[in-house]
Design a protein around this motif. Structure first.
Motif, PDB file in Angstrom:
ATOM      1  N   TYR A 155       1.075  -1.163   0.129  1.00 34.89           N
ATOM      2  CA  TYR A 155      -0.154  -0.382  -0.318  1.00 34.89           C
ATOM      3  C   TYR A 155       0.396   1.616   0.150  1.00 34.89           C
ATOM      4  O   TYR A 155       0.586   2.326   0.760  1.00 34.89           O
ATOM      5  N   ALA A 156       2.605   1.142  -0.288  1.00 28.42           N
ATOM      6  CA  ALA A 156       2.806   2.713  -0.254  1.00 28.42           C
ATOM      7  C   ALA A 156       2.016   3.207  -1.324  1.00 28.42           C
ATOM      8  O   ALA A 156       1.973   3.017  -2.367  1.00 28.42           O
ATOM      9  N   PRO A 157       2.350   4.642  -0.918  1.00 29.80           N
ATOM     10  CA  PRO A 157       3.056   5.433  -0.172  1.00 29.80           C
ATOM     11  C   PRO A 157       2.509   5.455   1.471  1.00 29.80           C
ATOM     12  O   PRO A 157       3.213   6.075   2.342  1.00 29.80           O
ATOM     13  N   LEU A 158       1.360   3.889   1.488  1.00 30.48           N
ATOM     14  CA  LEU A 158       1.328   4.845   3.121  1.00 30.48           C
ATOM     15  C   LEU A 158       2.054   4.120   3.771  1.00 30.48           C
ATOM     16  O   LEU A 158       2.432   3.032   4.006  1.00 30.48           O
ATOM     17  N   LYS A 159       1.980   4.586   5.133  1.00 26.08           N
ATOM     18  CA  LYS A 159       3.352   4.212   6.101  1.00 26.08           C
ATOM     19  C   LYS A 159       2.222   3.622   7.418  1.00 26.08           C
ATOM     20  O   LYS A 159       3.048   3.601   8.422  1.00 26.08           O
ATOM     21  N   GLY A 160       0.700   3.850   7.554  1.00 25.60           N
ATOM     22  CA  GLY A 160      -0.434   4.101   8.718  1.00 25.60           C
ATOM     23  C   GLY A 160      -1.783   4.415   7.933  1.00 25.60           C
ATOM     24  O   GLY A 160      -2.383   4.211   6.328  1.00 25.60           O
ATOM     25  N   PHE A 161      -2.282   3.640   8.680  1.00 23.36           N
ATOM     26  CA  PHE A 161      -3.854   4.189   8.593  1.00 23.36           C
ATOM     27  C   PHE A 161      -3.492   5.580   8.184  1.00 23.36           C
ATOM     28  O   PHE A 161      -3.401   6.739   9.364  1.00 23.36           O
ATOM     29  N   LEU A 162      -4.985   6.303   7.397  1.00 19.96           N
ATOM     30  CA  LEU A 162      -4.993   7.062   7.206  1.00 19.96           C
ATOM     31  C   LEU A 162      -5.199   8.688   8.308  1.00 19.96           C
ATOM     32  O   LEU A 162      -6.413   8.075   8.837  1.00 19.96           O
ATOM     33  N   SER A 163      -5.039   9.355   7.646  1.00 21.12           N
ATOM     34  CA  SER A 163      -5.178  10.634   8.972  1.00 21.12           C
ATOM     35  C   SER A 163      -6.049  11.821   8.621  1.00 21.12           C
ATOM     36  O   SER A 163      -6.660  11.271   7.744  1.00 21.12           O
ATOM     37  N   ARG A 164      -6.983  11.987   9.859  1.00 20.33           N
ATOM     38  CA  ARG A 164      -8.063  12.943   8.875  1.00 20.33           C
ATOM     39  C   ARG A 164      -7.773  13.811   7.724  1.00 20.33           C
ATOM     40  O   ARG A 164      -8.674  14.290   6.870  1.00 20.33           O
ATOM     41  N   ALA A 165      -6.722  13.728   7.971  1.00 16.60           N
ATOM     42  CA  ALA A 165      -6.725  15.374   7.076  1.00 16.60           C
ATOM     43  C   ALA A 165      -6.108  14.464   5.586  1.00 16.60           C
ATOM     44  O   ALA A 165      -6.652  14.669   4.903  1.00 16.60           O
ATOM     45  N   ASP A 166      -5.766  13.443   5.741  1.00 10.38           N
ATOM     46  CA  ASP A 166      -5.454  12.802   4.751  1.00 10.38           C
ATOM     47  C   ASP A 166      -6.822  11.548   4.443  1.00 10.38           C
ATOM     48  O   ASP A 166      -6.847  11.613   2.895  1.00 10.38           O
ATOM     49  N   TYR A 167      -7.837  11.751   4.759  1.00 15.70           N
ATOM     50  CA  TYR A 167      -8.543  10.800   5.435  1.00 15.70           C
ATOM     51  C   TYR A 167      -9.365  11.744   3.689  1.00 15.70           C
ATOM     52  O   TYR A 167     -10.743  11.845   3.403  1.00 15.70           O
TER      53      TYR A 167
END
Length: 571
Positions: A53-65
């Motif tokens: 799932y790159a470039p994700l390094k974690g579950f989405l932050s609210r801003a990313d969401y």
């Protein structure tokens, strides 16, 4: 340029802790609040930790969401098409605060990662549904239905440190990480790689379509499948993977590599196609095969939910973001005069012997033990299917008898039990409504919720009997259509489901009143009696319907047995 991008991906940092850091986290985890991951969250975590799932390094932050919903961009501007969020029930989320370290655990309680909580917020799920699926109506879209069935959720985000990838015992040789695939591709000399999402289309025409697409780009094929796919509507993970392996074996050596991913498919059509393009890019693919109705939730034979070609358009449009070019497959038909598959566009009007593969017809041939031509489906796949899904006469099945109390359900069930036992073709189990209430659901009352749960329990037991090629005879009142549908869905994964509606009028059942239930209800001694103060939702399309007012139980049983014989369930 593409080779350089692939080499860069091999060194892509993943949020895995060092061995020393992992030991430190484990030592402190005794005091960490735990989050038990759902199947989807478990798959998402593995995809993140592996780099798929790159470039994700974690579950989405609210801003990313927010950025993904509005523009398919993370907050830093990088492309990402689909929300990947960690959800908990709001009750659990209310007890968490920024700064907490959370132990993320699988279903057995094994800690896989630690999240250092930074945010917890309640999403607008209807808005998310509109952005991702194109509607917020759960009646129109199964993805929306799954999203909204748990509306009281909180999303969590924060820095992620991985300790372990989930351990898989099944088909371990097919569970490739992106770095492994990239190394193998380099060693094999693969430069152009066509990513293919492998699903239930394992027939000869699809094989030729894949071969043609690979030849046109001058490349090899990476075929990935999520572990929750099925074959021809049967939900059997092991059979599915064995069939896919048999299908892959029909390709020339070193042309196709098969892999399993833990990604749970989101039937979001165009956005799902874009997500798959990102995943294929991380696995080193340069191209992706995109169907006209890619990842559409509509069942086969029904009008697609998304406009035809929309997924292809979006994958092509965002090729610069994903590094993956869109390839449109050719529909292939079998031409008997040439004894080979050809693109449908090359067939002249009036050419004799044009054959195409119909999944419904393929399933019918399997169910009745009929011949399946080699051109229709590779023999290795057919062999696996026949072993797992024998003809109807050897499959298990469930007879589900529903109707008012006094309609004759138990009597009919007992007669059918005796007749089928006399035939000695399969083990037969009688799941009478009263017996199930006593042995499986004694703690339940008669509210709608408890009645639904009782029928679901019965449906589950019947599905296990059917899966093991036995016969289950169920005879509950089952007044609610939703519960009956749930029972059918559970059973039909493994065999036949024959719904028998005894439509005997309530007035006749009241006159019979062998258990005294109606008399007690009319006297006000008991409540929630179906037909008196609780509704019975009449089955719309049962396989059989009988009025036992002027029809004996023996005659009714005979009609059921005739139906079973005509349907190929008994000989």
């Amino acid at each position: 340029m593409k080779i350089d991008r692939r080499r860069d991906k091999m060194n892509l940092p993943c949020p895995m802790a060092s061995p020393e850091r992992a030991s430190e986290l484990k030592a402190h985890s005794v005091g960490f609040p735990s989050v038990s991951l759902s199947v989807q969250a478990l798959g998402d975590l593995e995809m993140i930790l592996s780099g798929a799932y790159a470039p994700l390094k974690g579950f989405l932050s609210r801003a990313d969401y927010e950025g993904v919903l509005e523009e398919m961009r993370l907050s830093d501007g990088r492309f990402w098409p689909m929300p990947v969020c960690l959800e908990v029930e709001s009750g659990q989320g209310a007890g968490l605060k920024p700064g907490d370290s959370l132990a993320l655990r699988d279903g057995e309680g094994f800690m896989l990662a630690v999240m250092h909580l930074e945010e917890a917020w309640k999403p607008d799920l209807a808005r998310e549904a509109r952005a991702v699926f194109g509607t917020d109506d759960p009646a129109l879209h199964p993805g929306v239905r799954r999203l909204l069935e748990r509306p009281d959720v909180t999303y969590l985000s924060g820095r992620l440190e991985g300790l372990h990838l989930p351990h898989h015992v099944d088909f371990a040789d097919l569970r490739h990480q992106p770095a492994d695939v990239l190394r193998a591709a380099g060693a094999s000399g693969w430069v152009r790689v066509l990513g293919v999402t492998l699903d239930c289309d394992l027939h000869g025409g699809w094989r030729e379509s894949l071969m043609l697409a690979a030849r046109r780009i001058g490349g090899s094929i990476l075929a990935l499948s999520s572990v929750n796919r099925d074959v021809l509507g049967w939900d059997d993970h092991f059979t599915t993977v064995r069939c896919m392996s048999a299908f892959a074996d029909t390709f020339p050596r070193n042309m196709l590599r098969l892999g399993l991913t833990p990604m749970c498919e989101r039937p979001a059509g165009p956005r799902q196609a874009l997500l798959e393009a990102c995943v294929f890019g991380n696995f080193g693919c340069t191209h992706m095969l995109v169907r006209n109705t890619h990842a559409d939730p509509a069942p086969a034979g029904q009008a697609p939910f998304y406009p035809g070609g929309e997924a292809q358009r979006l994958v092509a449009l965002h090729a610069g973001d994903t590094g993956v070019q869109c390839v449109i497959p050719e529909e292939m038909v079998y031409l008997e005069s040439r004894a080979q598959f050809v693109p449908i566009d090359s067939v002249l009007s009036g050419d004799p012997g044009v054959r195409s593969v119909d999944p419904v017809e393929l399933r019918r041939r399997l169910e009745f033990g009929l011949e399946i031509p080699p051109w229709c489906c590779p023999p290795g796949v057919v062999q696996e299917l026949r072993q797992a899904f024998p003809p109807r006469s050897e499959q298990g099945f469930t007879i589900f008898i529903t109707g008012y109390s006094g309609a004759g359900k138990s009597t009919l069930a007992k007669i059918l039990y005796v007749k089928l036992m006399e035939m000695r073709q399969r083990p037969v189990t009688l799941l009478d409504g009263d017996i199930v209430r006593k042995m499986l659901s004694s703690e339940l009352g008669f509210s709608r919720e408890h009645r639904m749960l009782n029928i679901r329990r019965m449906g589950y037991v019947a599905s296990e009997i059917t899966k093991n090629r036995g016969v289950a005879i169920c005879s509950p009142i089952a007044p609610y259509a939703e519960a009956r549908c749930d029972a059918r869905t559970m059973v039909e994964k493994y065999g036949g489901f024959i719904e028998v509606h005894l439509c005997t009028p309530i007035e006749v059942c009241i006159q019979r009143d062998r258990k005294g239930i109606y008399a007690k209800a009319r006297a006000g001694l008991i409540k929630g009696v179906t037909g008196i103060d609780d509704p019975y939702e009449t089955p719309v399309t049962p396989e059989l319907r009988f009025d036992t007012t002027s029809m004996s139980s023996t005659e009714t049983a005979h009609e059921v047995l005739l139906f079973l014989e005509q349907g190929g369930y008994i000989k």
